[in-house]
Design an enzyme around this catalytic site. Structure first.
Site, PDB file in Angstrom:
ATOM      1  N   PRO A 261       0.622  -1.331   0.168  1.00 48.16           N
ATOM      2  CA  PRO A 261       0.415  -0.358   0.290  1.00 48.16           C
ATOM      3  C   PRO A 261       1.066   0.981  -0.314  1.00 48.16           C
ATOM      4  O   PRO A 261       1.548   1.491   0.620  1.00 48.16           O
ATOM      5  CB  PRO A 261      -0.979  -0.320   1.461  1.00 48.16           C
ATOM      6  CG  PRO A 261      -0.677  -1.907   2.237  1.00 48.16           C
ATOM      7  CD  PRO A 261       0.266  -2.537   0.713  1.00 48.16           C
ATOM      8  N   CYS A 262       0.302   2.437  -1.054  1.00 47.08           N
ATOM      9  CA  CYS A 262       1.225   3.223  -1.107  1.00 47.08           C
ATOM     10  C   CYS A 262       1.069   4.683  -0.486  1.00 47.08           C
ATOM     11  O   CYS A 262       2.047   5.724   0.013  1.00 47.08           O
ATOM     12  CB  CYS A 262       2.147   3.621  -2.423  1.00 47.08           C
ATOM     13  SG  CYS A 262      -0.368   4.205  -3.109  1.00 47.08           S
ATOM     14  N   GLN A 263       0.228   4.583   0.372  1.00 43.58           N
ATOM     15  CA  GLN A 263      -0.332   5.691   1.438  1.00 43.58           C
ATOM     16  C   GLN A 263       0.353   6.730   2.379  1.00 43.58           C
ATOM     17  O   GLN A 263       1.527   7.364   2.372  1.00 43.58           O
ATOM     18  CB  GLN A 263      -1.441   5.782   2.338  1.00 43.58           C
ATOM     19  CG  GLN A 263      -2.468   5.933   2.088  1.00 43.58           C
ATOM     20  CD  GLN A 263      -3.003   4.064   1.230  1.00 43.58           C
ATOM     21  OE1 GLN A 263      -1.985   3.331   1.103  1.00 43.58           O
ATOM     22  NE2 GLN A 263      -4.269   3.282   0.974  1.00 43.58           N
TER      23      GLN A 263
ATOM     24  N   TYR B  91       3.886   6.085   0.994  1.00 41.36           N
ATOM     25  CA  TYR B  91       5.212   6.835   0.972  1.00 41.36           C
ATOM     26  C   TYR B  91       4.759   7.869   0.310  1.00 41.36           C
ATOM     27  O   TYR B  91       5.302   8.800  -1.050  1.00 41.36           O
ATOM     28  CB  TYR B  91       6.107   5.459  -0.668  1.00 41.36           C
ATOM     29  CG  TYR B  91       6.882   4.497   0.049  1.00 41.36           C
ATOM     30  CD1 TYR B  91       7.138   4.502   1.215  1.00 41.36           C
ATOM     31  CD2 TYR B  91       5.931   2.997  -0.230  1.00 41.36           C
ATOM     32  CE1 TYR B  91       8.089   3.102   1.991  1.00 41.36           C
ATOM     33  CE2 TYR B  91       5.901   1.750   0.379  1.00 41.36           C
ATOM     34  CZ  TYR B  91       6.852   2.240   0.752  1.00 41.36           C
ATOM     35  OH  TYR B  91       7.812   0.904   1.993  1.00 41.36           O
ATOM     36  N   SER B  92       3.599   8.179   0.009  1.00 32.50           N
ATOM     37  CA  SER B  92       3.240   9.046  -0.986  1.00 32.50           C
ATOM     38  C   SER B  92       2.695  10.215  -0.620  1.00 32.50           C
ATOM     39  O   SER B  92       3.220  10.686   0.655  1.00 32.50           O
ATOM     40  CB  SER B  92       1.336   8.975  -0.863  1.00 32.50           C
ATOM     41  OG  SER B  92       1.049   9.275  -0.359  1.00 32.50           O
TER      42      SER B  92
END
Length: 415
Positions: A119-121, A123-124
Site C-alpha cells: 500500500p502506497c499511502q 510513501y505518498s
C-alpha cells in the site's frame, strides 16, 4: 514454452494481475487484505476459467443478472482457484498460513515471478503531508520486508514491485535504500526505471491517464539482466471522443450498477485498448448524487476549464464556499480533461467525486464507476464487487491493466 507462474501480493482488484494473465502468465495465488477487492479477483478468476473452458455465457449471464449471487458464480469453477485468492493482511502472524495455502496451490511447480506493491499511502507525498509524523511511524513503510520473505521462500526468477513516485523521496530516500539492501541480501539485483525521472507514466502505455508510477524490476543475481526498454509513446486519443462517447449520457444520481446497452458504436481506441471486447452491455455506469451547491461549483469549474484554467476554490462566490480552509487544497474541484488524457485517478475518488468532474457541462456530475474504470483501462466486462464506494476505491488503487500487460510482455521476453 512452459507455463509461467506468478504470485500477486497486495493484489488490490487485480489490475496488475490482469496484465500478466493477458501476457500468458498463470496466477498461483493472489494475496489481498481488502474483502471487496478479493471478491472482485474471485469473480475475475471465474471469468478467465469460464472463458478458457468455453462457458463465457455463464459469466455474461451473471453480468446481466439484477440479483447477482457471486458465491453461486464462484461455484461454477474449481474450488481451488477461488481458494487461491487469499483474503489476509500480510503480517508476521499471517505469513505461515499464507505460505501454506500457496504451497498447496503450487504443488511441484515453480514460481517464475512475484508481482505487487505494498500500500502506497506511507510513501505518498499527500499521505506524508496529512500525517502529523510525516508517516515516519507508519507500519506500511516496512511491508517490503514481507515482500522479501516471499522472494526468499519461492525464489522466483524475477519480480515486479510497483509504487508511487513518493517512494523515491520518502524519508530522504532511506526507505528505498533499505528496500534495495534487503532485496540484494536475498540474492536479487534490481533497478528503477532508467529514464531521468526514474518512474514510468501510464499515458506512455496507451492508457488515457497521466499516472506516474515507480516500477522496480528485479531478477536473480546470476541471471545478469538489465532493466527493459519501454517506448514512451504520447497518447493519440482523447477522453471524451474516444473513451466516453459510447456511454449513455447521465445526470448526477442517475445510472445503475446493473447492465445497460451502449448508447453508440465502439471507437478505434476502445477496440485497441481491449476495453470493449465483444459484449453488448456495460455495467456499473452509475453517477453519484450531488447537492445543488456542488453542482453549481461543477458548472463554474467546467466553464473555467473550457477557458484553459483550473478552478481555484478560494475564488468562488462566498455563498458556495463550505470549507474553512481556502489556503491549501484550492484545487479540490477538478475537471477531467476531455480533450486529452485524464489526471491521475486515486483512491480518494471513493470519498467524493469533486476531483473528477465530467467535462461535458450538460451532464453536470462527477464521473461514474465505469468511466473511472475506463480511465484506468479496465475492460468493460471487469466487474468490481462491493458497493459503489468500494468499487471506486478499488479502481483508484489499481495498476492499469494496459500498462501491466506491456510490462508483463517485457518480463516474459526476459525470462
Amino acid at each position: 514454452m512452459e507455463e509461467l507462474n506468478y504470485i500477486d501480493l497486495f493484489a488490490g482488484a487485480g489490475g496488475l494481475s490482469e496484465g500478466f494473465i493477458r501476457a500468458g502468465f498463470n496466477p498461483v495465488a493472489h494475496v489481498e487484505m481488502n474483502k471487496d477487492a478479493c471478491d472482485t479477483i474471485k469473480t475475475r478468476t471465474a471469468y478467465h476459467w469460464l472463458k478458457e473452458n468455453g462457458q463465457s455465457e455463464i459469466y455474461y449471464d451473471y453480468l446481466k443478472s439484477e440479483t447477482k449471487n457471486k458465491e453461486e458464480l464462484w461455484k461454477k469453477v474449481p474450488e481451488n482457484l477461488i481458494n487461491s485468492v487469499i483474503n489476509k493482511e500480510i503480517s508476521e502472524k499471517s505469513l505461515p498460513e499464507i505460505f501454506e495455502v500457496i504451497d498447496r496451490e503450487l504443488g511441484d511447480k515453480e514460481v517464475d515471478v512475484i508481482i505487487g506493491g505494498p500500500p502506497c499511502q506511507a510513501y505518498s507525498v499527500a499521505g506524508r503531508a496529512r500525517d502529523p509524523h510525516g508517516m515516519k511511524k507508519d507500519q506500511r513503510n516496512f511491508l517490503y520486508k514481507y515482500y522479501v520473505e516471499f522472494l526468499k521462500r519461492y525464489q522466483p526468477k524475477m519480480f515486479v514491485f510497483e509504487n508511487v513516485p513518493g517512494i523515491l523521496t520518502a524519508k530522504n530516500g532511506v526507505h528505498l535504500e533499505n528496500i534495495f539492501k534487503a532485496v540484494r541480501k536475498a540474492g536479487y539485483e534490481l533497478s528503477l526505471p532508467t529514464n531521468k525521472q526514474q518512474f514510468l507514466n501510464a499515458k506512455n502505455f496507451g492508457v488515457l491517464q497521466d499516472r506516474k508510477r515507480v516500477i522496480i524490476i528485479g531478477w536473480k543475481q546470476e541471471l545478469n539482466l538489465t532493466y527493459p526498454d519501454f517506448e514512451e509513446n504520447e497518447p493519440q486519443y482523447e477522453v471524451l471522443k474516444d473513451l466516453f462517447s459510447d456511454l449513455k449520457k447521465l445526470q448526477n444520481g442517475e445510472g445503475t450498477l446493473n447492465a445497460v446497452d451502449y448508447a453508440k458504436p465502439t471507437t478505434d481506441y476502445l477496440e485497441q485498448a481491449k476495453i470493449r471486447n465483444g459484449l453488448d452491455i456495460v455495467t456499473q455506469h452509475i453517477a453519484r448524487p450531488n447537492n445543488e451547491n456542488d453542482l453549481e461549483i461543477y458548472r463554474i469549474a467546467v466553464d473555467e476549464w473550457n477557458k484553459g484554467q483550473r478552478l481555484n476554490y478560494a475564488t468562488l462566490p462566498s455563498r458556495l464556499i463550505k470549507h474553512n480552509n481556502t489556503k491549501s487544497f484550492t484545487n479540490r474541484f477538478q475537471v477531467v480533461n476531455g480533450q486529452g488524457v485524464s489526471h491521475t485517478v486515486v483512491a480518494h475518488i471513493a470519498m467524493d467525486g469533486h476531483y473528477y468532474i465530467h467535462p461535458d457541462k450538460k451532464q453536470n456530475r462527477s464521473i461514474t464507476v465505469r468511466e473511472a474504470a475506463r480511465i484506468q483501462s479496465f475492460p468493460d466486462d471487469y466487474f468490481f464487487e462491493g458497493s459503489r464506494t468500494a468499487a471506486f476505491k478499488q479502481i483508484g488503487n489499481a495498476v492499469p491493466p494496459l500498462m501491466a500487460e506491456k510490462i508483463a510482455e517485457k518480463i516474459k521476453e526476459m525470462i
